[in-house]
Design a protein around this motif. Sequence first.
Motif, PDB file in Angstrom:
ATOM      1  N   THR A   1      -9.351-120.706 -30.169  1.00 37.25           N
ATOM      2  CA  THR A   1      -8.462-119.671 -30.739  1.00 37.25           C
ATOM      3  C   THR A   1      -7.313-119.984 -31.675  1.00 37.25           C
ATOM      4  O   THR A   1      -7.111-119.261 -32.465  1.00 37.25           O
ATOM      5  CB  THR A   1      -7.997-118.998 -29.175  1.00 37.25           C
ATOM      6  N   MET A   2      -6.821-121.213 -31.170  1.00 38.99           N
ATOM      7  CA  MET A   2      -5.603-121.734 -31.975  1.00 38.99           C
ATOM      8  C   MET A   2      -6.129-121.752 -33.523  1.00 38.99           C
ATOM      9  O   MET A   2      -5.101-121.560 -34.412  1.00 38.99           O
ATOM     10  CB  MET A   2      -5.105-122.824 -31.360  1.00 38.99           C
ATOM     11  N   LEU A   3      -7.347-122.283 -33.712  1.00 43.07           N
ATOM     12  CA  LEU A   3      -7.667-122.584 -35.009  1.00 43.07           C
ATOM     13  C   LEU A   3      -7.657-121.277 -35.730  1.00 43.07           C
ATOM     14  O   LEU A   3      -7.455-121.474 -37.037  1.00 43.07           O
ATOM     15  CB  LEU A   3      -9.231-123.375 -35.181  1.00 43.07           C
ATOM     16  N   GLY A   4      -8.144-120.166 -35.124  1.00 43.89           N
ATOM     17  CA  GLY A   4      -8.203-118.969 -36.074  1.00 43.89           C
ATOM     18  C   GLY A   4      -6.880-118.407 -35.914  1.00 43.89           C
ATOM     19  O   GLY A   4      -6.506-117.575 -36.817  1.00 43.89           O
ATOM     20  N   VAL A   5      -5.986-118.229 -34.864  1.00 42.45           N
ATOM     21  CA  VAL A   5      -4.776-117.561 -34.791  1.00 42.45           C
ATOM     22  C   VAL A   5      -3.545-118.469 -35.751  1.00 42.45           C
ATOM     23  O   VAL A   5      -2.927-117.671 -36.558  1.00 42.45           O
ATOM     24  CB  VAL A   5      -4.072-117.508 -33.595  1.00 42.45           C
ATOM     25  N   HIS A   6      -3.585-119.594 -35.745  1.00 44.94           N
ATOM     26  CA  HIS A   6      -2.669-120.411 -36.617  1.00 44.94           C
ATOM     27  C   HIS A   6      -2.867-121.961 -36.717  1.00 44.94           C
ATOM     28  O   HIS A   6      -2.764-122.598 -35.766  1.00 44.94           O
ATOM     29  CB  HIS A   6      -1.279-120.486 -35.711  1.00 44.94           C
ATOM     30  N   PRO A   7      -3.921-122.214 -38.003  1.00 43.54           N
ATOM     31  CA  PRO A   7      -4.411-123.531 -37.735  1.00 43.54           C
ATOM     32  C   PRO A   7      -3.296-124.531 -38.296  1.00 43.54           C
ATOM     33  O   PRO A   7      -3.686-125.072 -39.347  1.00 43.54           O
ATOM     34  CB  PRO A   7      -5.575-123.241 -38.966  1.00 43.54           C
TER      35      PRO A   7
ATOM     36  N   TYR B   1     -22.532-118.731 -38.600  1.00 48.18           N
ATOM     37  CA  TYR B   1     -21.175-119.041 -38.769  1.00 48.18           C
ATOM     38  C   TYR B   1     -20.923-119.233 -40.273  1.00 48.18           C
ATOM     39  O   TYR B   1     -20.014-118.935 -40.726  1.00 48.18           O
ATOM     40  CB  TYR B   1     -20.613-119.836 -37.695  1.00 48.18           C
ATOM     41  N   GLY B   2     -21.891-119.936 -40.858  1.00 49.00           N
ATOM     42  CA  GLY B   2     -22.075-120.196 -42.205  1.00 49.00           C
ATOM     43  C   GLY B   2     -21.734-118.811 -42.926  1.00 49.00           C
ATOM     44  O   GLY B   2     -21.045-118.643 -43.965  1.00 49.00           O
TER      45      GLY B   2
ATOM     46  N   ASP C   1     -13.145-112.056 -41.155  1.00 50.12           N
ATOM     47  CA  ASP C   1     -11.749-112.783 -41.045  1.00 50.12           C
ATOM     48  C   ASP C   1     -11.955-113.788 -40.094  1.00 50.12           C
ATOM     49  O   ASP C   1     -12.490-113.507 -39.042  1.00 50.12           O
ATOM     50  CB  ASP C   1     -10.982-111.610 -40.483  1.00 50.12           C
ATOM     51  N   PRO C   2     -11.464-115.010 -40.475  1.00 48.44           N
ATOM     52  CA  PRO C   2     -11.885-116.157 -39.765  1.00 48.44           C
ATOM     53  C   PRO C   2     -11.096-115.923 -38.390  1.00 48.44           C
ATOM     54  O   PRO C   2     -11.524-116.746 -37.425  1.00 48.44           O
ATOM     55  CB  PRO C   2     -11.146-117.403 -40.569  1.00 48.44           C
ATOM     56  N   GLU C   3      -9.834-115.363 -38.331  1.00 56.43           N
ATOM     57  CA  GLU C   3      -9.152-115.132 -36.977  1.00 56.43           C
ATOM     58  C   GLU C   3     -10.185-114.439 -36.142  1.00 56.43           C
ATOM     59  O   GLU C   3     -10.006-114.606 -34.953  1.00 56.43           O
ATOM     60  CB  GLU C   3      -7.616-114.670 -37.247  1.00 56.43           C
ATOM     61  N   VAL C   4     -10.395-113.344 -36.569  1.00 52.50           N
ATOM     62  CA  VAL C   4     -11.187-112.657 -35.800  1.00 52.50           C
ATOM     63  C   VAL C   4     -12.374-113.343 -35.030  1.00 52.50           C
ATOM     64  O   VAL C   4     -12.829-113.260 -33.921  1.00 52.50           O
ATOM     65  CB  VAL C   4     -11.742-111.226 -36.519  1.00 52.50           C
ATOM     66  N   VAL C   5     -13.203-114.093 -36.102  1.00 49.80           N
ATOM     67  CA  VAL C   5     -14.634-114.774 -35.683  1.00 49.80           C
ATOM     68  C   VAL C   5     -14.046-115.733 -34.854  1.00 49.80           C
ATOM     69  O   VAL C   5     -14.695-115.828 -33.634  1.00 49.80           O
ATOM     70  CB  VAL C   5     -15.034-115.658 -36.877  1.00 49.80           C
ATOM     71  N   LEU C   6     -13.044-116.505 -34.813  1.00 49.54           N
ATOM     72  CA  LEU C   6     -12.881-117.687 -34.005  1.00 49.54           C
ATOM     73  C   LEU C   6     -12.107-117.095 -32.652  1.00 49.54           C
ATOM     74  O   LEU C   6     -12.486-117.780 -31.571  1.00 49.54           O
ATOM     75  CB  LEU C   6     -11.741-118.621 -34.700  1.00 49.54           C
ATOM     76  N   VAL C   7     -11.367-116.030 -32.768  1.00 52.25           N
ATOM     77  CA  VAL C   7     -10.734-115.548 -31.373  1.00 52.25           C
ATOM     78  C   VAL C   7     -11.853-115.057 -30.646  1.00 52.25           C
ATOM     79  O   VAL C   7     -11.917-115.304 -29.190  1.00 52.25           O
ATOM     80  CB  VAL C   7      -9.617-114.693 -31.668  1.00 52.25           C
ATOM     81  N   THR C   8     -12.780-114.290 -31.265  1.00 49.96           N
ATOM     82  CA  THR C   8     -13.744-113.601 -30.346  1.00 49.96           C
ATOM     83  C   THR C   8     -14.704-114.825 -29.882  1.00 49.96           C
ATOM     84  O   THR C   8     -15.164-114.630 -28.673  1.00 49.96           O
ATOM     85  CB  THR C   8     -14.685-112.707 -31.234  1.00 49.96           C
ATOM     86  N   SER C   9     -15.014-115.640 -30.452  1.00 44.34           N
ATOM     87  CA  SER C   9     -15.819-116.763 -30.287  1.00 44.34           C
ATOM     88  C   SER C   9     -15.090-117.569 -29.201  1.00 44.34           C
ATOM     89  O   SER C   9     -15.929-117.871 -27.893  1.00 44.34           O
ATOM     90  CB  SER C   9     -15.957-117.844 -31.383  1.00 44.34           C
TER      91      SER C   9
END
Length: 411
Positions: A301-307, A365-366, A373-381
């Motif tokens: 989640t952190m990688l998506g929100v604020h890397p 994922y590729g 949006d990477p943030e949406v993808v990573l937070v959902t994941s």
Amino acid sequence: MPVIGSFAALGSRNFRLFFLARAVTMVTGSMSSIALAFAVLEISNDPVSLSLVLTAFTLANIVFVLFGGVVADRLPRALVIQACYVLDILSIGTIALLLFTQTATIPVVVGLAAVNGASTAFVMPAMQGIIPQLTTPEALQQANAMLSFVRSLVTIGGPVVAGILVTTVGAAWAMVAQIIGWLAAIPILAMVRLPPPAGDGRFSLFTDLRTGWSEFWSRSWLVAVVLAFMVMNAIHVGSWGVVGPYIAKNDARLGIAGWGWVVSAEGAGVLLMTLILMWFPLRRPLRMGMLGISLFAIPLTMLGVHPAVVLVAVAALIAGAGAEVFSTGWSVAMMENIPTDKLSRVSSYDMLGSFVVMPIGTLVYGWLITRADPEVVLVTSGLLYAVIAVSTAFVPSVWRMGRAEGATARA
């Protein structure tokens, strides 16, 4: 004294030799994943190319892993590992040579990654099955924790060194180091003396596969965890293995060197937890393991929100500690509850189920990272990962799983 119990596994000559060989390959191989990822991105700065290479590795692993389990139960496991190391030297050595000569192409790397994945399909079941042959039941947790200790120790420094090498002299040198490790480990493994494989010497692929399946399917805790990791590993390899390096290369807040620090922090978390597990037994290995592995949702989640390097690294440190609780707990549960002569086959079904969706994960994922949006993808994941892990912990057979009688008495 507790310290004696913590290192009881080293009392076995066979385990000492295996431990040394494994440590050598882990030290030299700790840079390989980062080196390969950025070697691919150096050839083609395209996340789809990286996902193709990872997919080829995983598909080959899936295709051959059941055969690997049968072979590891029927042949001397140390010999199986040695033979695979020779194949690894050839495949990774070729990639390194192509990088040195600047003739590497994505299709060739994809093919060589598939060879390496096929080799790993035989190594992993053999590694899982050989450890109970090297030590006593009382020392199983300590033996697994000691191996994890070395793995995490080198993971701390390896990715950092890999990041420096990639940005200075190139990814091929990290691969050369791994080749040296395999060359050193082969003669050490040749000195391991184990009893001959169980059985009457007759070999029947389908009968052996059917026996392994029966052992696997008869245990609800085993099926539940493998089904969970079928999805969780797809999320992990896609988000952390494809999206992570892509963000690192294209977001100045993280960077390639910063990604090395993040991966190293994850290793530091594993290291700290292995020290704890050398002293304290996991009385509920699967319950604690699934709750521990759910912590990976935090760095995801952190990688998506604020890397940012520090924030993602701290989250990775926490996740690494949780991952080690699962890793040791899972290994102990398998080794204590499955007959040794069938352990490699059952492990191969575990690996097949856990890995079978990973190629889809890398490809999805590729594709996603170029269109969403990477943030949406990573937070959902991250949210989905946590829900699956925690839900599995509450499956009755997982929640109630304890240790074999007397296994925790020493600690």
